[in-house]
Design a protein around this motif. Structure first.
Motif, mmCIF file in Angstrom:
data_model
loop_
_atom_site.group_PDB
_atom_site.id
_atom_site.type_symbol
_atom_site.label_atom_id
_atom_site.label_comp_id
_atom_site.label_asym_id
_atom_site.label_seq_id
_atom_site.Cartn_x
_atom_site.Cartn_y
_atom_site.Cartn_z
ATOM 1 N N PRO A 56 0.860 -1.212 0.000
ATOM 2 C CA PRO A 56 0.000 0.000 0.000
ATOM 3 C C PRO A 56 0.878 1.238 0.000
ATOM 4 N N SER A 57 0.428 2.271 -0.708
ATOM 5 C CA SER A 57 1.239 3.489 -0.672
ATOM 6 C C SER A 57 1.012 4.201 0.663
ATOM 7 N N GLN A 58 1.855 5.157 0.915
ATOM 8 C CA GLN A 58 1.912 5.726 2.255
ATOM 9 C C GLN A 58 0.559 6.167 2.826
ATOM 10 N N ASN A 59 -0.311 6.716 1.966
ATOM 11 C CA ASN A 59 -1.575 7.235 2.507
ATOM 12 C C ASN A 59 -2.650 6.168 2.669
ATOM 13 N N GLY A 60 -2.459 4.993 2.120
ATOM 14 C CA GLY A 60 -3.479 3.947 2.291
ATOM 15 C C GLY A 60 -2.961 2.851 3.205
ATOM 16 N N SER A 61 -3.885 1.993 3.698
ATOM 17 C CA SER A 61 -3.430 0.902 4.552
ATOM 18 C C SER A 61 -3.565 -0.434 3.848
ATOM 19 N N THR A 62 -4.402 -0.509 2.810
ATOM 20 C CA THR A 62 -4.523 -1.752 2.051
ATOM 21 C C THR A 62 -4.579 -1.440 0.571
ATOM 22 N N ILE A 63 -4.595 -2.520 -0.226
ATOM 23 C CA ILE A 63 -4.644 -2.367 -1.682
ATOM 24 C C ILE A 63 -5.967 -2.930 -2.173
ATOM 25 N N SER A 64 -6.530 -2.269 -3.163
ATOM 26 C CA SER A 64 -7.797 -2.795 -3.714
ATOM 27 C C SER A 64 -7.504 -3.678 -4.919
ATOM 28 N N ARG A 65 -8.459 -4.525 -5.223
ATOM 29 C CA ARG A 65 -8.270 -5.436 -6.372
ATOM 30 C C ARG A 65 -8.117 -4.675 -7.678
ATOM 31 N N ILE A 66 -8.866 -3.594 -7.790
ATOM 32 C CA ILE A 66 -8.792 -2.788 -9.018
ATOM 33 C C ILE A 66 -7.373 -2.243 -9.211
ATOM 34 N N ALA A 67 -6.820 -1.750 -8.111
ATOM 35 C CA ALA A 67 -5.464 -1.195 -8.191
ATOM 36 C C ALA A 67 -4.471 -2.265 -8.637
ATOM 37 N N VAL A 68 -4.653 -3.463 -8.111
ATOM 38 C CA VAL A 68 -3.762 -4.564 -8.502
ATOM 39 C C VAL A 68 -3.881 -4.828 -9.991
ATOM 40 N N GLU A 69 -5.112 -4.852 -10.479
ATOM 41 C CA GLU A 69 -5.312 -5.102 -11.923
ATOM 42 C C GLU A 69 -4.676 -4.005 -12.758
ATOM 43 N N ASN A 70 -4.896 -2.758 -12.334
ATOM 44 C CA ASN A 70 -4.298 -1.631 -13.064
ATOM 45 C C ASN A 70 -2.789 -1.728 -13.076
ATOM 46 N N ALA A 71 -2.254 -2.073 -11.941
ATOM 47 C CA ALA A 71 -0.800 -2.142 -11.838
ATOM 48 C C ALA A 71 -0.245 -3.268 -12.697
ATOM 49 N N SER A 72 -0.875 -4.433 -12.631
ATOM 50 C CA SER A 72 -0.320 -5.566 -13.375
ATOM 51 C C SER A 72 -0.408 -5.325 -14.873
ATOM 52 N N ALA A 73 -1.385 -4.493 -15.292
ATOM 53 C CA ALA A 73 -1.473 -4.175 -16.712
ATOM 54 C C ALA A 73 -0.258 -3.382 -17.181
ATOM 55 N N LEU A 74 0.408 -2.726 -16.257
ATOM 56 C CA LEU A 74 1.537 -1.874 -16.639
ATOM 57 C C LEU A 74 2.869 -2.617 -16.675
ATOM 58 N N ILE A 75 2.816 -3.882 -16.294
ATOM 59 C CA ILE A 75 4.076 -4.603 -16.206
ATOM 60 C C ILE A 75 4.540 -5.076 -17.582
ATOM 61 N N HIS A 76 5.779 -4.728 -17.935
ATOM 62 C CA HIS A 76 6.368 -5.236 -19.175
ATOM 63 C C HIS A 76 6.978 -6.594 -18.866
ATOM 64 N N GLY A 77 6.996 -7.415 -19.846
ATOM 65 C CA GLY A 77 7.567 -8.751 -19.621
ATOM 66 C C GLY A 77 6.452 -9.720 -19.294
ATOM 67 N N ASN A 78 6.820 -10.944 -19.122
ATOM 68 C CA ASN A 78 5.855 -12.020 -18.964
ATOM 69 C C ASN A 78 5.528 -12.225 -17.484
ATOM 70 N N MET A 79 4.272 -12.070 -17.110
ATOM 71 C CA MET A 79 3.858 -12.277 -15.724
ATOM 72 C C MET A 79 3.680 -13.774 -15.485
ATOM 73 N N LEU A 80 4.548 -14.330 -14.643
ATOM 74 C CA LEU A 80 4.489 -15.785 -14.422
ATOM 75 C C LEU A 80 3.556 -16.125 -13.274
ATOM 76 N N GLY A 81 3.465 -15.264 -12.298
ATOM 77 C CA GLY A 81 2.572 -15.537 -11.177
ATOM 78 C C GLY A 81 2.335 -14.262 -10.407
#
Ligand SMILES: Nc1ncnc2c1ncn2[C@@H]1O[C@H](COP(=O)(O)OP(=O)(O)OP(=O)(O)O)[C@@H](O)[C@H]1O
Ligand SMILES: [Mg+2]
Lengths: 368, 227
Positions: A56-81
């Motif tokens: 979680p970034s400094q101002n939040g205490s947890t991460i939402s599923r949407i944020a995870v999806e958004n973030a993983s979409a930005l990853i270059h390379g092959n997501m193995l897990g």
């Protein structure tokens, strides 16, 4: 002359040969394992271990599923897990424990080094527990226990789970109870409260850094961090293994040396009269030394060749039984084992050979 | 110049004087016997003559070289090139055949030559036993192998310490005949013995007592003499 004399004094020399062969076997076997297994394990580590985490970034205490999806979409390379973890505290038998909600299929990819006794959970009612948890409350696979806690509305819950497996990692994971994240969400009455996400990405370092930077810039509520934990633990494994292999090899070579030295010493004492005679016949110290060293080195060579063959078989057997994979032969190891064996027997022969050269030819007339 | 010239040698082992002020010369082609009670210094003298040991005092000239002053390395070369040794205990190498035992002496001298080694065995009448191990030979046969080995490099001086000490009369005779033959062919022989019959074959017998030369007996008068 050397081989002839060796052949006719079989038993004694056989012991020395055996010593060299065993030493050479251990040497070539361990070195083969040392070079092969970590390399293969390293492949796995690199291919599947987690190398990027979201917190979680400094101002939040947890991460939402949407944020995870958004973030993983930005990853270059092959997501193995990609594996989320939600941590909540609760109690078993009035003792406090931490429960971790996660995705078991993801864990297998991001933490391939987990060693599970029993089965991985296949439904929401079965869980993995850490070795330390199992020790503390004496649970084994198949045991049923009640986990109680307070949900987000402040109501107490009691839920029964079956232990499907016990996990050993050598790290803090052993203090947790792992269940499916949906089950934990249900128990707590809230979802979307992920504490950490581990990703395993097949990408170069620069690429990975690039992805992390982009996520940190454009996805709210997530800080992406590159972790070197896997690489480091791989390094530690290698260093420890290396130290161990060196230590064992040195000890074995020392033992071989001692065995060869005592055997040669016994041979020299046994053949004192013969040495005295040869010197009386005009054998120079040089030729006495050459005779014994020749025998020693011949033995060392035979032992070394035998040992490199046996060593490969030994490494193969160890590899199949312990690591469950076959091993590739290291051609360079044959000459190395040969040279080391010859050197070790050569050194081991030093003192006995010196004693042989020091024999007084006058003993032949003293009737000793 | 004599082949062997011993001048006033002594050999002291701690407090034991194995030899004291012994002088002796041996001509080329001579056959000399050394007699004396046990502990009188016979083997000590043979060790010194055979370049295997050095006296603590005096000098020994072998073929013109003072072997009491030579280095261990040169002594090795001297005994390799000039001395042929025959022992009471034969000292054959038990895992080598008769032929190989003879060839060992060639090996350390120059080059093993099977034909020549076989010829040496033939000379002592053992050609047909060439492939036998010492354990398969009688004492007399083993001694003959030892003689063949001593002859193989054409030594200047043959040293025999109690060559017949372990043999019965028949074999003693065979060995003596071989030595006689060698002497006839011109070999210089020094033989240590307890046996007056053996000493009688020699031209001269030196009697040692307490490390000193007690007397010298000429010709075959040993048997009757009081020793
Ligand atoms: N290496 C040695 N160290 C100490 N004393 C020795 C050594 N060699 C010989 N002696 C002593 O020197 C003396 C002469 O010994 P030597 O072997 O020459 O006698 P020997 O005449 O050959 O006797 P034998 O007839 O029993 O063979 C003996 O008193 C012996 O104990
Ligand atoms: Mg003696």
């Amino acid at each position: 002359m050397i081989t002839g004399s060796l052949l006719r004094r079989r038993s004694r020399m056989f012991v020395a040969l055996l010593a060299v062969a065993v030493g050479a076997t251990i040497l070539s076997g361990l070195v083969t394992i040392y070079y092969d297994i970590p390399r293969q394990m390293g492949k796995e580590f690199r291919a599947y271990g987690a190398n990027l985490i979201f917190v979680p970034s400094q101002n939040g205490s947890t991460i939402s599923r949407i944020a995870v999806e958004n973030a993983s979409a930005l990853i270059h390379g092959n997501m193995l897990g990609i594996t989320p973890y939600r941590y909540e505290s609760g109690k078993i038998n009035e003792q406090p424990f931490m429960a971790a909600g996660t995705d078991m299929e993801g864990v297998k990819k991001t933490s391939p080094y987990w060693f599970v006794t029993g089965e991985w959970p296949t439904d929401d009612k079965s869980v993995l527990i850490g070795q330390k948890v199992a020790d503390l409350i004496r649970l084994s696979t198949g045991s049923v226990f009640t986990f109680s806690g307070t949900d987000s509305a402040g109501t107490t819950f009691n839920r029964d789970y079956t232990v499907s497996g016990i996990v050993q990692t050598g790290g803090s994971e052993e203090e947790f109870i792992f269940m499916s994240i949906d089950e934990l969400d249900n128990a707590m009455g809230t979802s979307n409260e992920i504490d950490v996400v581990e990703c395993s990405v097949s990408a170069g370092e620069a690429e990975l850094q690039n992805s992390a930077d982009q996520i940190n810039e454009s996805v709210d509520g997530i800080t992406a961090r590159i972790v070197r934990r896997v690489a480091e633990s791989e390094g530690t494994v290698l260093t420890k293994l290396q130290a161990l292999v060196y230590l064992v090899t040195v000890v074995v070579l020392l033992l071989t040396m001692i065995c060869v030295a005592t055997t040669m010493m016994a041979v020299v004492i046994e053949r004192r009269r013969e040495i005295g005679l040869k010197k009386a016949l005009g054998a120079s110290n040089k030729s006495i030394i050459a005779d014994f060293l020749g025998e020693g080195i011949f033995l060392g060579g035979c032992g070394g060749l035998l040992g490199s063959a046996l060593g490969f078989a030994f490494a193969q057997a160890v590899s199949m039984n312990v690591f469950g994979r076959s091993i590739s032969i290291q051609p360079l190891l044959i000459p190395i084992t040969f040279v080391v064996s010859v050197a070790v027997t050569g050194i081991a022969c030093m003192i006995p050979v010196k004693n042989a050269a020091d024999v007084d030819p006058a003993i032949v007339l003293r009737g000793e | 110049m004599n082949l062997l010239e011993i001048k006033d040698i002594s050999k002291i082992y701690g407090s034991v004087a194995a030899l004291q002020n012994v002088s002796l010369s041996v001509e080329q082609g001579e056959w000399l016997a050394i007699m004396g009670p046990s502990g009188s210094g016979k083997s000590t003298m043979m060790n010194i003559i055979g370049c295997m040991d050095k006296p603590t005092g005096g000098s020994v000239f072998l073929d013109g070289v003072d072997i009491s002053k030579e280095s261990a390395k040169n002594l090795t070369i001297m005994r390799r090139d000039k001395i042929g040794l025959i022992f009471q205990q034969f000292h054959l190498i038990n895992y080598l055949t008769a032929l190989e035992n003879v060839m060992v002496a060639q090996y350390y001298h120059s080059l093993p030559d099977e034909k020549e080694a076989l010829a040496a065995l033939e000379r002592v009448g053992l050609k047909d036993r060439a492939k036998h191990l010492p354990s398969q030979l009688s004492g007399g046969e083993q001694q003959r192998v030892c003689i063949a080995r001593a002859l193989i490099n054409y030594p200047m001086l043959i040293l025999a310490d109690e060559p017949t000490g372990n043999l019965d009369e028949t074999n003693e005779k065979i060995v003596l005949d071989i030595l006689t033959q060698l002497h006839k062919e011109g070999s210089t022989i020094i033989v240590v013995t307890h046996d007056p019959e053996v000493a009688d074959e020699a031209q001269r017998t030196v009697v040692l007592e307490h490390g000193r030369v007690a007397r010298i007996v000429k010709g075959n008068n040993v048997k009757g003499a009081d020793i």
